[in-house]
Design a protein around this motif. Structure first.
Motif, PDB file in Angstrom:
ATOM      1  N   GLU A 133       0.701  -1.293   0.008  1.00 36.45           N
ATOM      2  CA  GLU A 133      -0.008  -0.067  -0.047  1.00 36.45           C
ATOM      3  C   GLU A 133       0.827   1.378   0.084  1.00 36.45           C
ATOM      4  O   GLU A 133       0.381   2.272  -0.424  1.00 36.45           O
ATOM      5  CB  GLU A 133      -1.067  -0.149   1.163  1.00 36.45           C
ATOM      6  N   GLY A 134       1.958   1.236   0.459  1.00 38.32           N
ATOM      7  CA  GLY A 134       2.808   2.358   0.779  1.00 38.32           C
ATOM      8  C   GLY A 134       3.280   2.977  -0.748  1.00 38.32           C
ATOM      9  O   GLY A 134       3.679   4.034  -1.039  1.00 38.32           O
ATOM     10  N   PHE A 135       3.236   2.040  -1.844  1.00 37.44           N
ATOM     11  CA  PHE A 135       3.550   2.554  -3.259  1.00 37.44           C
ATOM     12  C   PHE A 135       2.484   2.539  -4.105  1.00 37.44           C
ATOM     13  O   PHE A 135       2.572   2.345  -5.442  1.00 37.44           O
ATOM     14  CB  PHE A 135       4.750   1.503  -3.758  1.00 37.44           C
ATOM     15  N   ARG A 136       1.029   2.478  -3.418  1.00 39.48           N
ATOM     16  CA  ARG A 136      -0.044   2.475  -4.511  1.00 39.48           C
ATOM     17  C   ARG A 136      -0.310   3.800  -5.274  1.00 39.48           C
ATOM     18  O   ARG A 136      -1.046   3.510  -6.141  1.00 39.48           O
ATOM     19  CB  ARG A 136      -1.283   2.051  -3.443  1.00 39.48           C
ATOM     20  N   TYR A 137      -0.036   4.741  -4.657  1.00 40.14           N
ATOM     21  CA  TYR A 137      -0.440   6.049  -5.538  1.00 40.14           C
ATOM     22  C   TYR A 137       0.750   6.717  -6.007  1.00 40.14           C
ATOM     23  O   TYR A 137       1.650   7.010  -5.204  1.00 40.14           O
ATOM     24  CB  TYR A 137      -1.044   7.162  -4.480  1.00 40.14           C
ATOM     25  N   ILE A 138       0.526   7.348  -7.040  1.00 36.84           N
ATOM     26  CA  ILE A 138       1.522   8.215  -7.723  1.00 36.84           C
ATOM     27  C   ILE A 138       1.138   9.337  -8.085  1.00 36.84           C
ATOM     28  O   ILE A 138       0.125   9.739  -8.663  1.00 36.84           O
ATOM     29  CB  ILE A 138       1.955   7.643  -9.086  1.00 36.84           C
ATOM     30  N   GLU A 139       1.774  10.630  -7.578  1.00 35.76           N
ATOM     31  CA  GLU A 139       1.147  12.028  -7.879  1.00 35.76           C
ATOM     32  C   GLU A 139       1.864  12.517  -9.409  1.00 35.76           C
ATOM     33  O   GLU A 139       2.929  11.910  -9.779  1.00 35.76           O
ATOM     34  CB  GLU A 139       1.853  12.824  -6.862  1.00 35.76           C
ATOM     35  N   LEU A 140       0.820  13.017 -10.201  1.00 33.21           N
ATOM     36  CA  LEU A 140       1.112  13.434 -11.489  1.00 33.21           C
ATOM     37  C   LEU A 140       1.762  14.528 -11.159  1.00 33.21           C
ATOM     38  O   LEU A 140       1.500  15.518 -10.427  1.00 33.21           O
ATOM     39  CB  LEU A 140      -0.176  13.403 -12.305  1.00 33.21           C
ATOM     40  N   PRO A 141       2.667  14.973 -12.528  1.00 31.01           N
ATOM     41  CA  PRO A 141       3.302  16.200 -12.291  1.00 31.01           C
ATOM     42  C   PRO A 141       2.305  17.590 -12.330  1.00 31.01           C
ATOM     43  O   PRO A 141       1.424  17.496 -13.148  1.00 31.01           O
ATOM     44  CB  PRO A 141       4.346  16.303 -13.426  1.00 31.01           C
ATOM     45  N   GLN A 142       2.396  18.359 -11.400  1.00 27.77           N
ATOM     46  CA  GLN A 142       1.501  19.486 -11.369  1.00 27.77           C
ATOM     47  C   GLN A 142       1.368  20.707 -12.327  1.00 27.77           C
ATOM     48  O   GLN A 142       0.390  20.945 -12.958  1.00 27.77           O
ATOM     49  CB  GLN A 142       1.526  20.375  -9.987  1.00 27.77           C
ATOM     50  N   ASP A 143       2.780  20.789 -12.937  1.00 30.93           N
ATOM     51  CA  ASP A 143       2.666  21.500 -14.221  1.00 30.93           C
ATOM     52  C   ASP A 143       2.265  21.214 -15.485  1.00 30.93           C
ATOM     53  O   ASP A 143       2.054  21.930 -16.595  1.00 30.93           O
ATOM     54  CB  ASP A 143       4.275  21.921 -14.392  1.00 30.93           C
ATOM     55  N   ARG A 144       2.112  19.909 -15.449  1.00 32.83           N
ATOM     56  CA  ARG A 144       1.490  19.262 -16.667  1.00 32.83           C
ATOM     57  C   ARG A 144       0.096  18.852 -16.635  1.00 32.83           C
ATOM     58  O   ARG A 144      -0.570  18.467 -17.681  1.00 32.83           O
ATOM     59  CB  ARG A 144       2.347  18.072 -17.251  1.00 32.83           C
ATOM     60  N   THR A 145      -0.320  18.626 -15.444  1.00 36.46           N
ATOM     61  CA  THR A 145      -1.575  18.239 -15.173  1.00 36.46           C
ATOM     62  C   THR A 145      -2.665  19.418 -15.143  1.00 36.46           C
ATOM     63  O   THR A 145      -2.508  20.213 -14.450  1.00 36.46           O
ATOM     64  CB  THR A 145      -1.703  17.331 -13.699  1.00 36.46           C
ATOM     65  N   PHE A 146      -4.018  19.018 -15.548  1.00 37.17           N
ATOM     66  CA  PHE A 146      -4.977  20.065 -15.657  1.00 37.17           C
ATOM     67  C   PHE A 146      -6.329  19.273 -14.912  1.00 37.17           C
ATOM     68  O   PHE A 146      -6.480  18.021 -15.346  1.00 37.17           O
ATOM     69  CB  PHE A 146      -5.322  20.389 -16.859  1.00 37.17           C
ATOM     70  N   VAL A 147      -6.945  19.904 -14.055  1.00 38.85           N
ATOM     71  CA  VAL A 147      -7.976  19.258 -13.236  1.00 38.85           C
ATOM     72  C   VAL A 147      -9.122  20.384 -13.699  1.00 38.85           C
ATOM     73  O   VAL A 147      -8.924  21.665 -13.130  1.00 38.85           O
ATOM     74  CB  VAL A 147      -7.556  19.194 -11.861  1.00 38.85           C
ATOM     75  N   LEU A 148     -10.256  20.050 -13.922  1.00 39.09           N
ATOM     76  CA  LEU A 148     -11.392  20.715 -14.278  1.00 39.09           C
ATOM     77  C   LEU A 148     -12.520  20.376 -13.523  1.00 39.09           C
ATOM     78  O   LEU A 148     -12.989  19.142 -13.242  1.00 39.09           O
ATOM     79  CB  LEU A 148     -11.799  20.993 -15.912  1.00 39.09           C
ATOM     80  N   HIS A 149     -13.269  21.328 -13.290  1.00 40.88           N
ATOM     81  CA  HIS A 149     -14.664  20.819 -12.234  1.00 40.88           C
ATOM     82  C   HIS A 149     -15.637  21.923 -12.625  1.00 40.88           C
ATOM     83  O   HIS A 149     -15.470  23.029 -13.303  1.00 40.88           O
ATOM     84  CB  HIS A 149     -14.460  21.377 -10.664  1.00 40.88           C
ATOM     85  N   THR A 150     -16.876  21.208 -12.667  1.00 45.59           N
ATOM     86  CA  THR A 150     -18.092  22.092 -12.752  1.00 45.59           C
ATOM     87  C   THR A 150     -19.242  21.422 -11.990  1.00 45.59           C
ATOM     88  O   THR A 150     -19.209  20.498 -11.662  1.00 45.59           O
ATOM     89  CB  THR A 150     -18.711  21.881 -14.188  1.00 45.59           C
TER      90      THR A 150
END
Length: 505
Positions: free
Chosen positions: A211-228
């Motif tokens: 579990e300690g290696f289960r999640y990977i953070e995506l690079p913030q300068d390349r990733t876009f997150v949109l909400h509505t």
């Protein structure tokens, strides 16, 4: 006993019992067949209880709501039209502005325009609009290098989601369990796409160390997150545009199901023929000969079949027989009821009848509704400008130009062709133009300027193609119409020798 088979004579009680079981079996069979006829063509969909469960905790039912929106996009005309408007209304005319201009400004501008054309930005933006309004949340990443960037948009929000904010911006995480459900070939394709940000080695570490290696953070300068559809700034998941009208869409579907069931009952109506008298034991159904009952049934059936083809048919049946037809009541299914539920659906989605079907409102109200809908889409375009293309520009341009260039989409309702031509003709008559006016027309200012300079400086059209002279185009050096001193007209002679305004003696 013959060949090991024992033959036993049935008693009268056995016969009665078998007949009773047979009649009961036939009755249940008729009931099943009849209900199948009445339910033919009806599809069982999600019910109100399930919708309440989804909407009470949308974060845990993102995938179910997304699939539900896709289903109604196919099956519901109103939902389908909503997505058609989202996709087709924005013209996506754009301009690229900058805060500061350097000596390489024009070169940077051309590079950005080439990149936008290469990634097919209009198609990408329309895809983002549809997916964002379907799921309420969209996560993507720019892959490749600064010369060949390309977008990758994640589909399953159960495994890729916004985790938290860092420096005011969302950080997206990918759950490596996502790869558990893929084949080896699919895993290799995904790793090739997402490398070096998510690799096969990351997945191997997770499977080996837990579990300690289960999640990977995506690079913030390349990733876009949109909400509505969010009510809180830090809300991790948005809500679909479809959800606001699903209760009314479901209500309309139920009305149609009731209408279809009644239509099926009418089409498959069962006439009931009762043979035998309950008051007279000698004429009861059990007392009548089987041959007589079959003859009555065949006669009535033949008469009904003939009546359906050739009109009225006269038939005589014994007094101990009775023919009954079902009476169907459809008072609750009026056209006004469907019109009311249609209005409820339009209100839920914020669309007028003029936008959906061209009916139900005048031009002024329809125009106001269209402007409001453009504003709703404009809010999404603002997020796409900053989150998606802002990060693309920073990736493509040098570090010294970070956050200097930005994309601006035209978010207003476009002008008609006649309105654009009227403005351009006025600018042409004046011989000059204003950049702000050209931008409002949805035209490219640089192209307009280059074409104007080419026509005036290279082709010199203004000197070669002279307009017709009139009182507005004559200058002080123009002599106007030539005079004729040899005229023999009496009025001309009198005006030359005397005051032309004097009356003749």
């Amino acid at each position: 006993m013959s060949d090991g088979i024992q033959i036993r004579e049935l008693s009268e009680e056995d016969v009665d019992r078998m007949i009773g079981e047979y009649i009961g079996h036939m009755s249940s069979l008729v009931e099943v067949v009849a209900s199948g006829l009445y339910n033919q063509g009806l599809i069982r969909e999600v019910d109100v209880r399930q919708l309440k469960e989804y909407f009470s905790n949308p974060d845990n039912h993102q995938e179910e709501i997304r699939r539900l929106a896709e289903y109604y996009y196919i099956s519901s005309a109103e939902v389908h039209q909503l997505y058609v408007l989202i996709e087709s209304l924005p013209s996506l005319n754009y301009k690229i502005n900058s805060y500061e201009k350097s000596e390489n400004h024009d070169r940077y501008l051309v590079s950005l325009q080439k990149i936008l054309n290469k990634i097919k930005h209009k198609t990408l933006t329309r895809d983002i609009l549809k997916q964002l309004t379907t799921a309420g949340t969209l996560i993507g990443i720019w892959l490749g290098d600064n010369r060949n960037p390309y977008p990758y948009i994640f589909d399953n929000l159960d495994y890729v989601y916004p985790a938290y904010r860092k420096n005011g911006e969302w950080v997206a995480q990918i759950d490596l369990r996502y790869f558990d459900g893929l084949t080896e070939n699919e895993k290799q394709i995904e790793f090739n796409n997402l490398s070096p940000y998510v690799t096969a080695q990351d997945y191997a570490n997770y499977k080996r160390q837990g579990e300690g290696f289960r999640y990977i953070e995506l690079p913030q300068d390349r990733t876009f997150v949109l909400h509505t559809g969010t009510l809180r700034r830090n809300q991790r998941f948005g809500t679909s545009w479809v959800t606001s009208g699903l209760y009314d869409v479901l209500h309309k579907k139920r009305l149609k199901d009731v209408e279809s069931a009644i239509a099926n009952k009418i089409i498959n109506a069962l006439a009931v023929l009762t043979i035998g008298s309950e008051k007279n034991d000698k004429l009861s159904n059990h007392s009548l000969p089987s041959r007589l009952k079959k003859q009555i049934h065949a006669s009535v059936k033949a008469a009904l079949e003939k009546n359906s083809k050739n009109g009225i048919t006269l038939i005589a049946i014994p007094e101990y027989s009775k023919l009954e037809f079902p009476d169907f009541k459809t008072d609750g299914l009026s056209s006004e009821k469907f019109e009311q539920i249609d209005e409820d659906i339009k209100s839920a989605y914020g669309l007028s009848g003029a936008l959906l079907s061209g009916t139900g409102s005048n031009y002024a109200s329809a125009k106001l509704n269209l402007d409001v809908f453009y504003s709703r889409i404009g809010v999404l375009l603002e997020k796409i400008e900053t989150e998606v293309y802002g990060k693309l520009f920073n990736l493509v341009l040098p570090k010294t130009q970070e956050d200097n260039f930005y994309l601006v989409y035209d978010k207003n309702a476009p002008l008609t062709t006649k309105e654009k031509l009227d403005v351009l003709m006025r600018l042409n008559d004046k011989g000059w133009s204003i950049k702000a006016v050209i931008d409002q027309l949805g035209l490219n200012w640089q192209e307009y300027l280059d074409q104007t300079l080419y026509e005036t400086e290279e082709l010199k059209l203004q000197a070669r193609i002279l307009p017709y002279q009139s009182s507005y185009t004559l200058s002080k050096n123009d002599k106007g119409r030539p005079s004729n001193d040899d005229t023999t007209n009496d009025n001309t002679i009198r005006s030359k020798t005397t005051n032309g305004n004097d009356l003749p003696e």
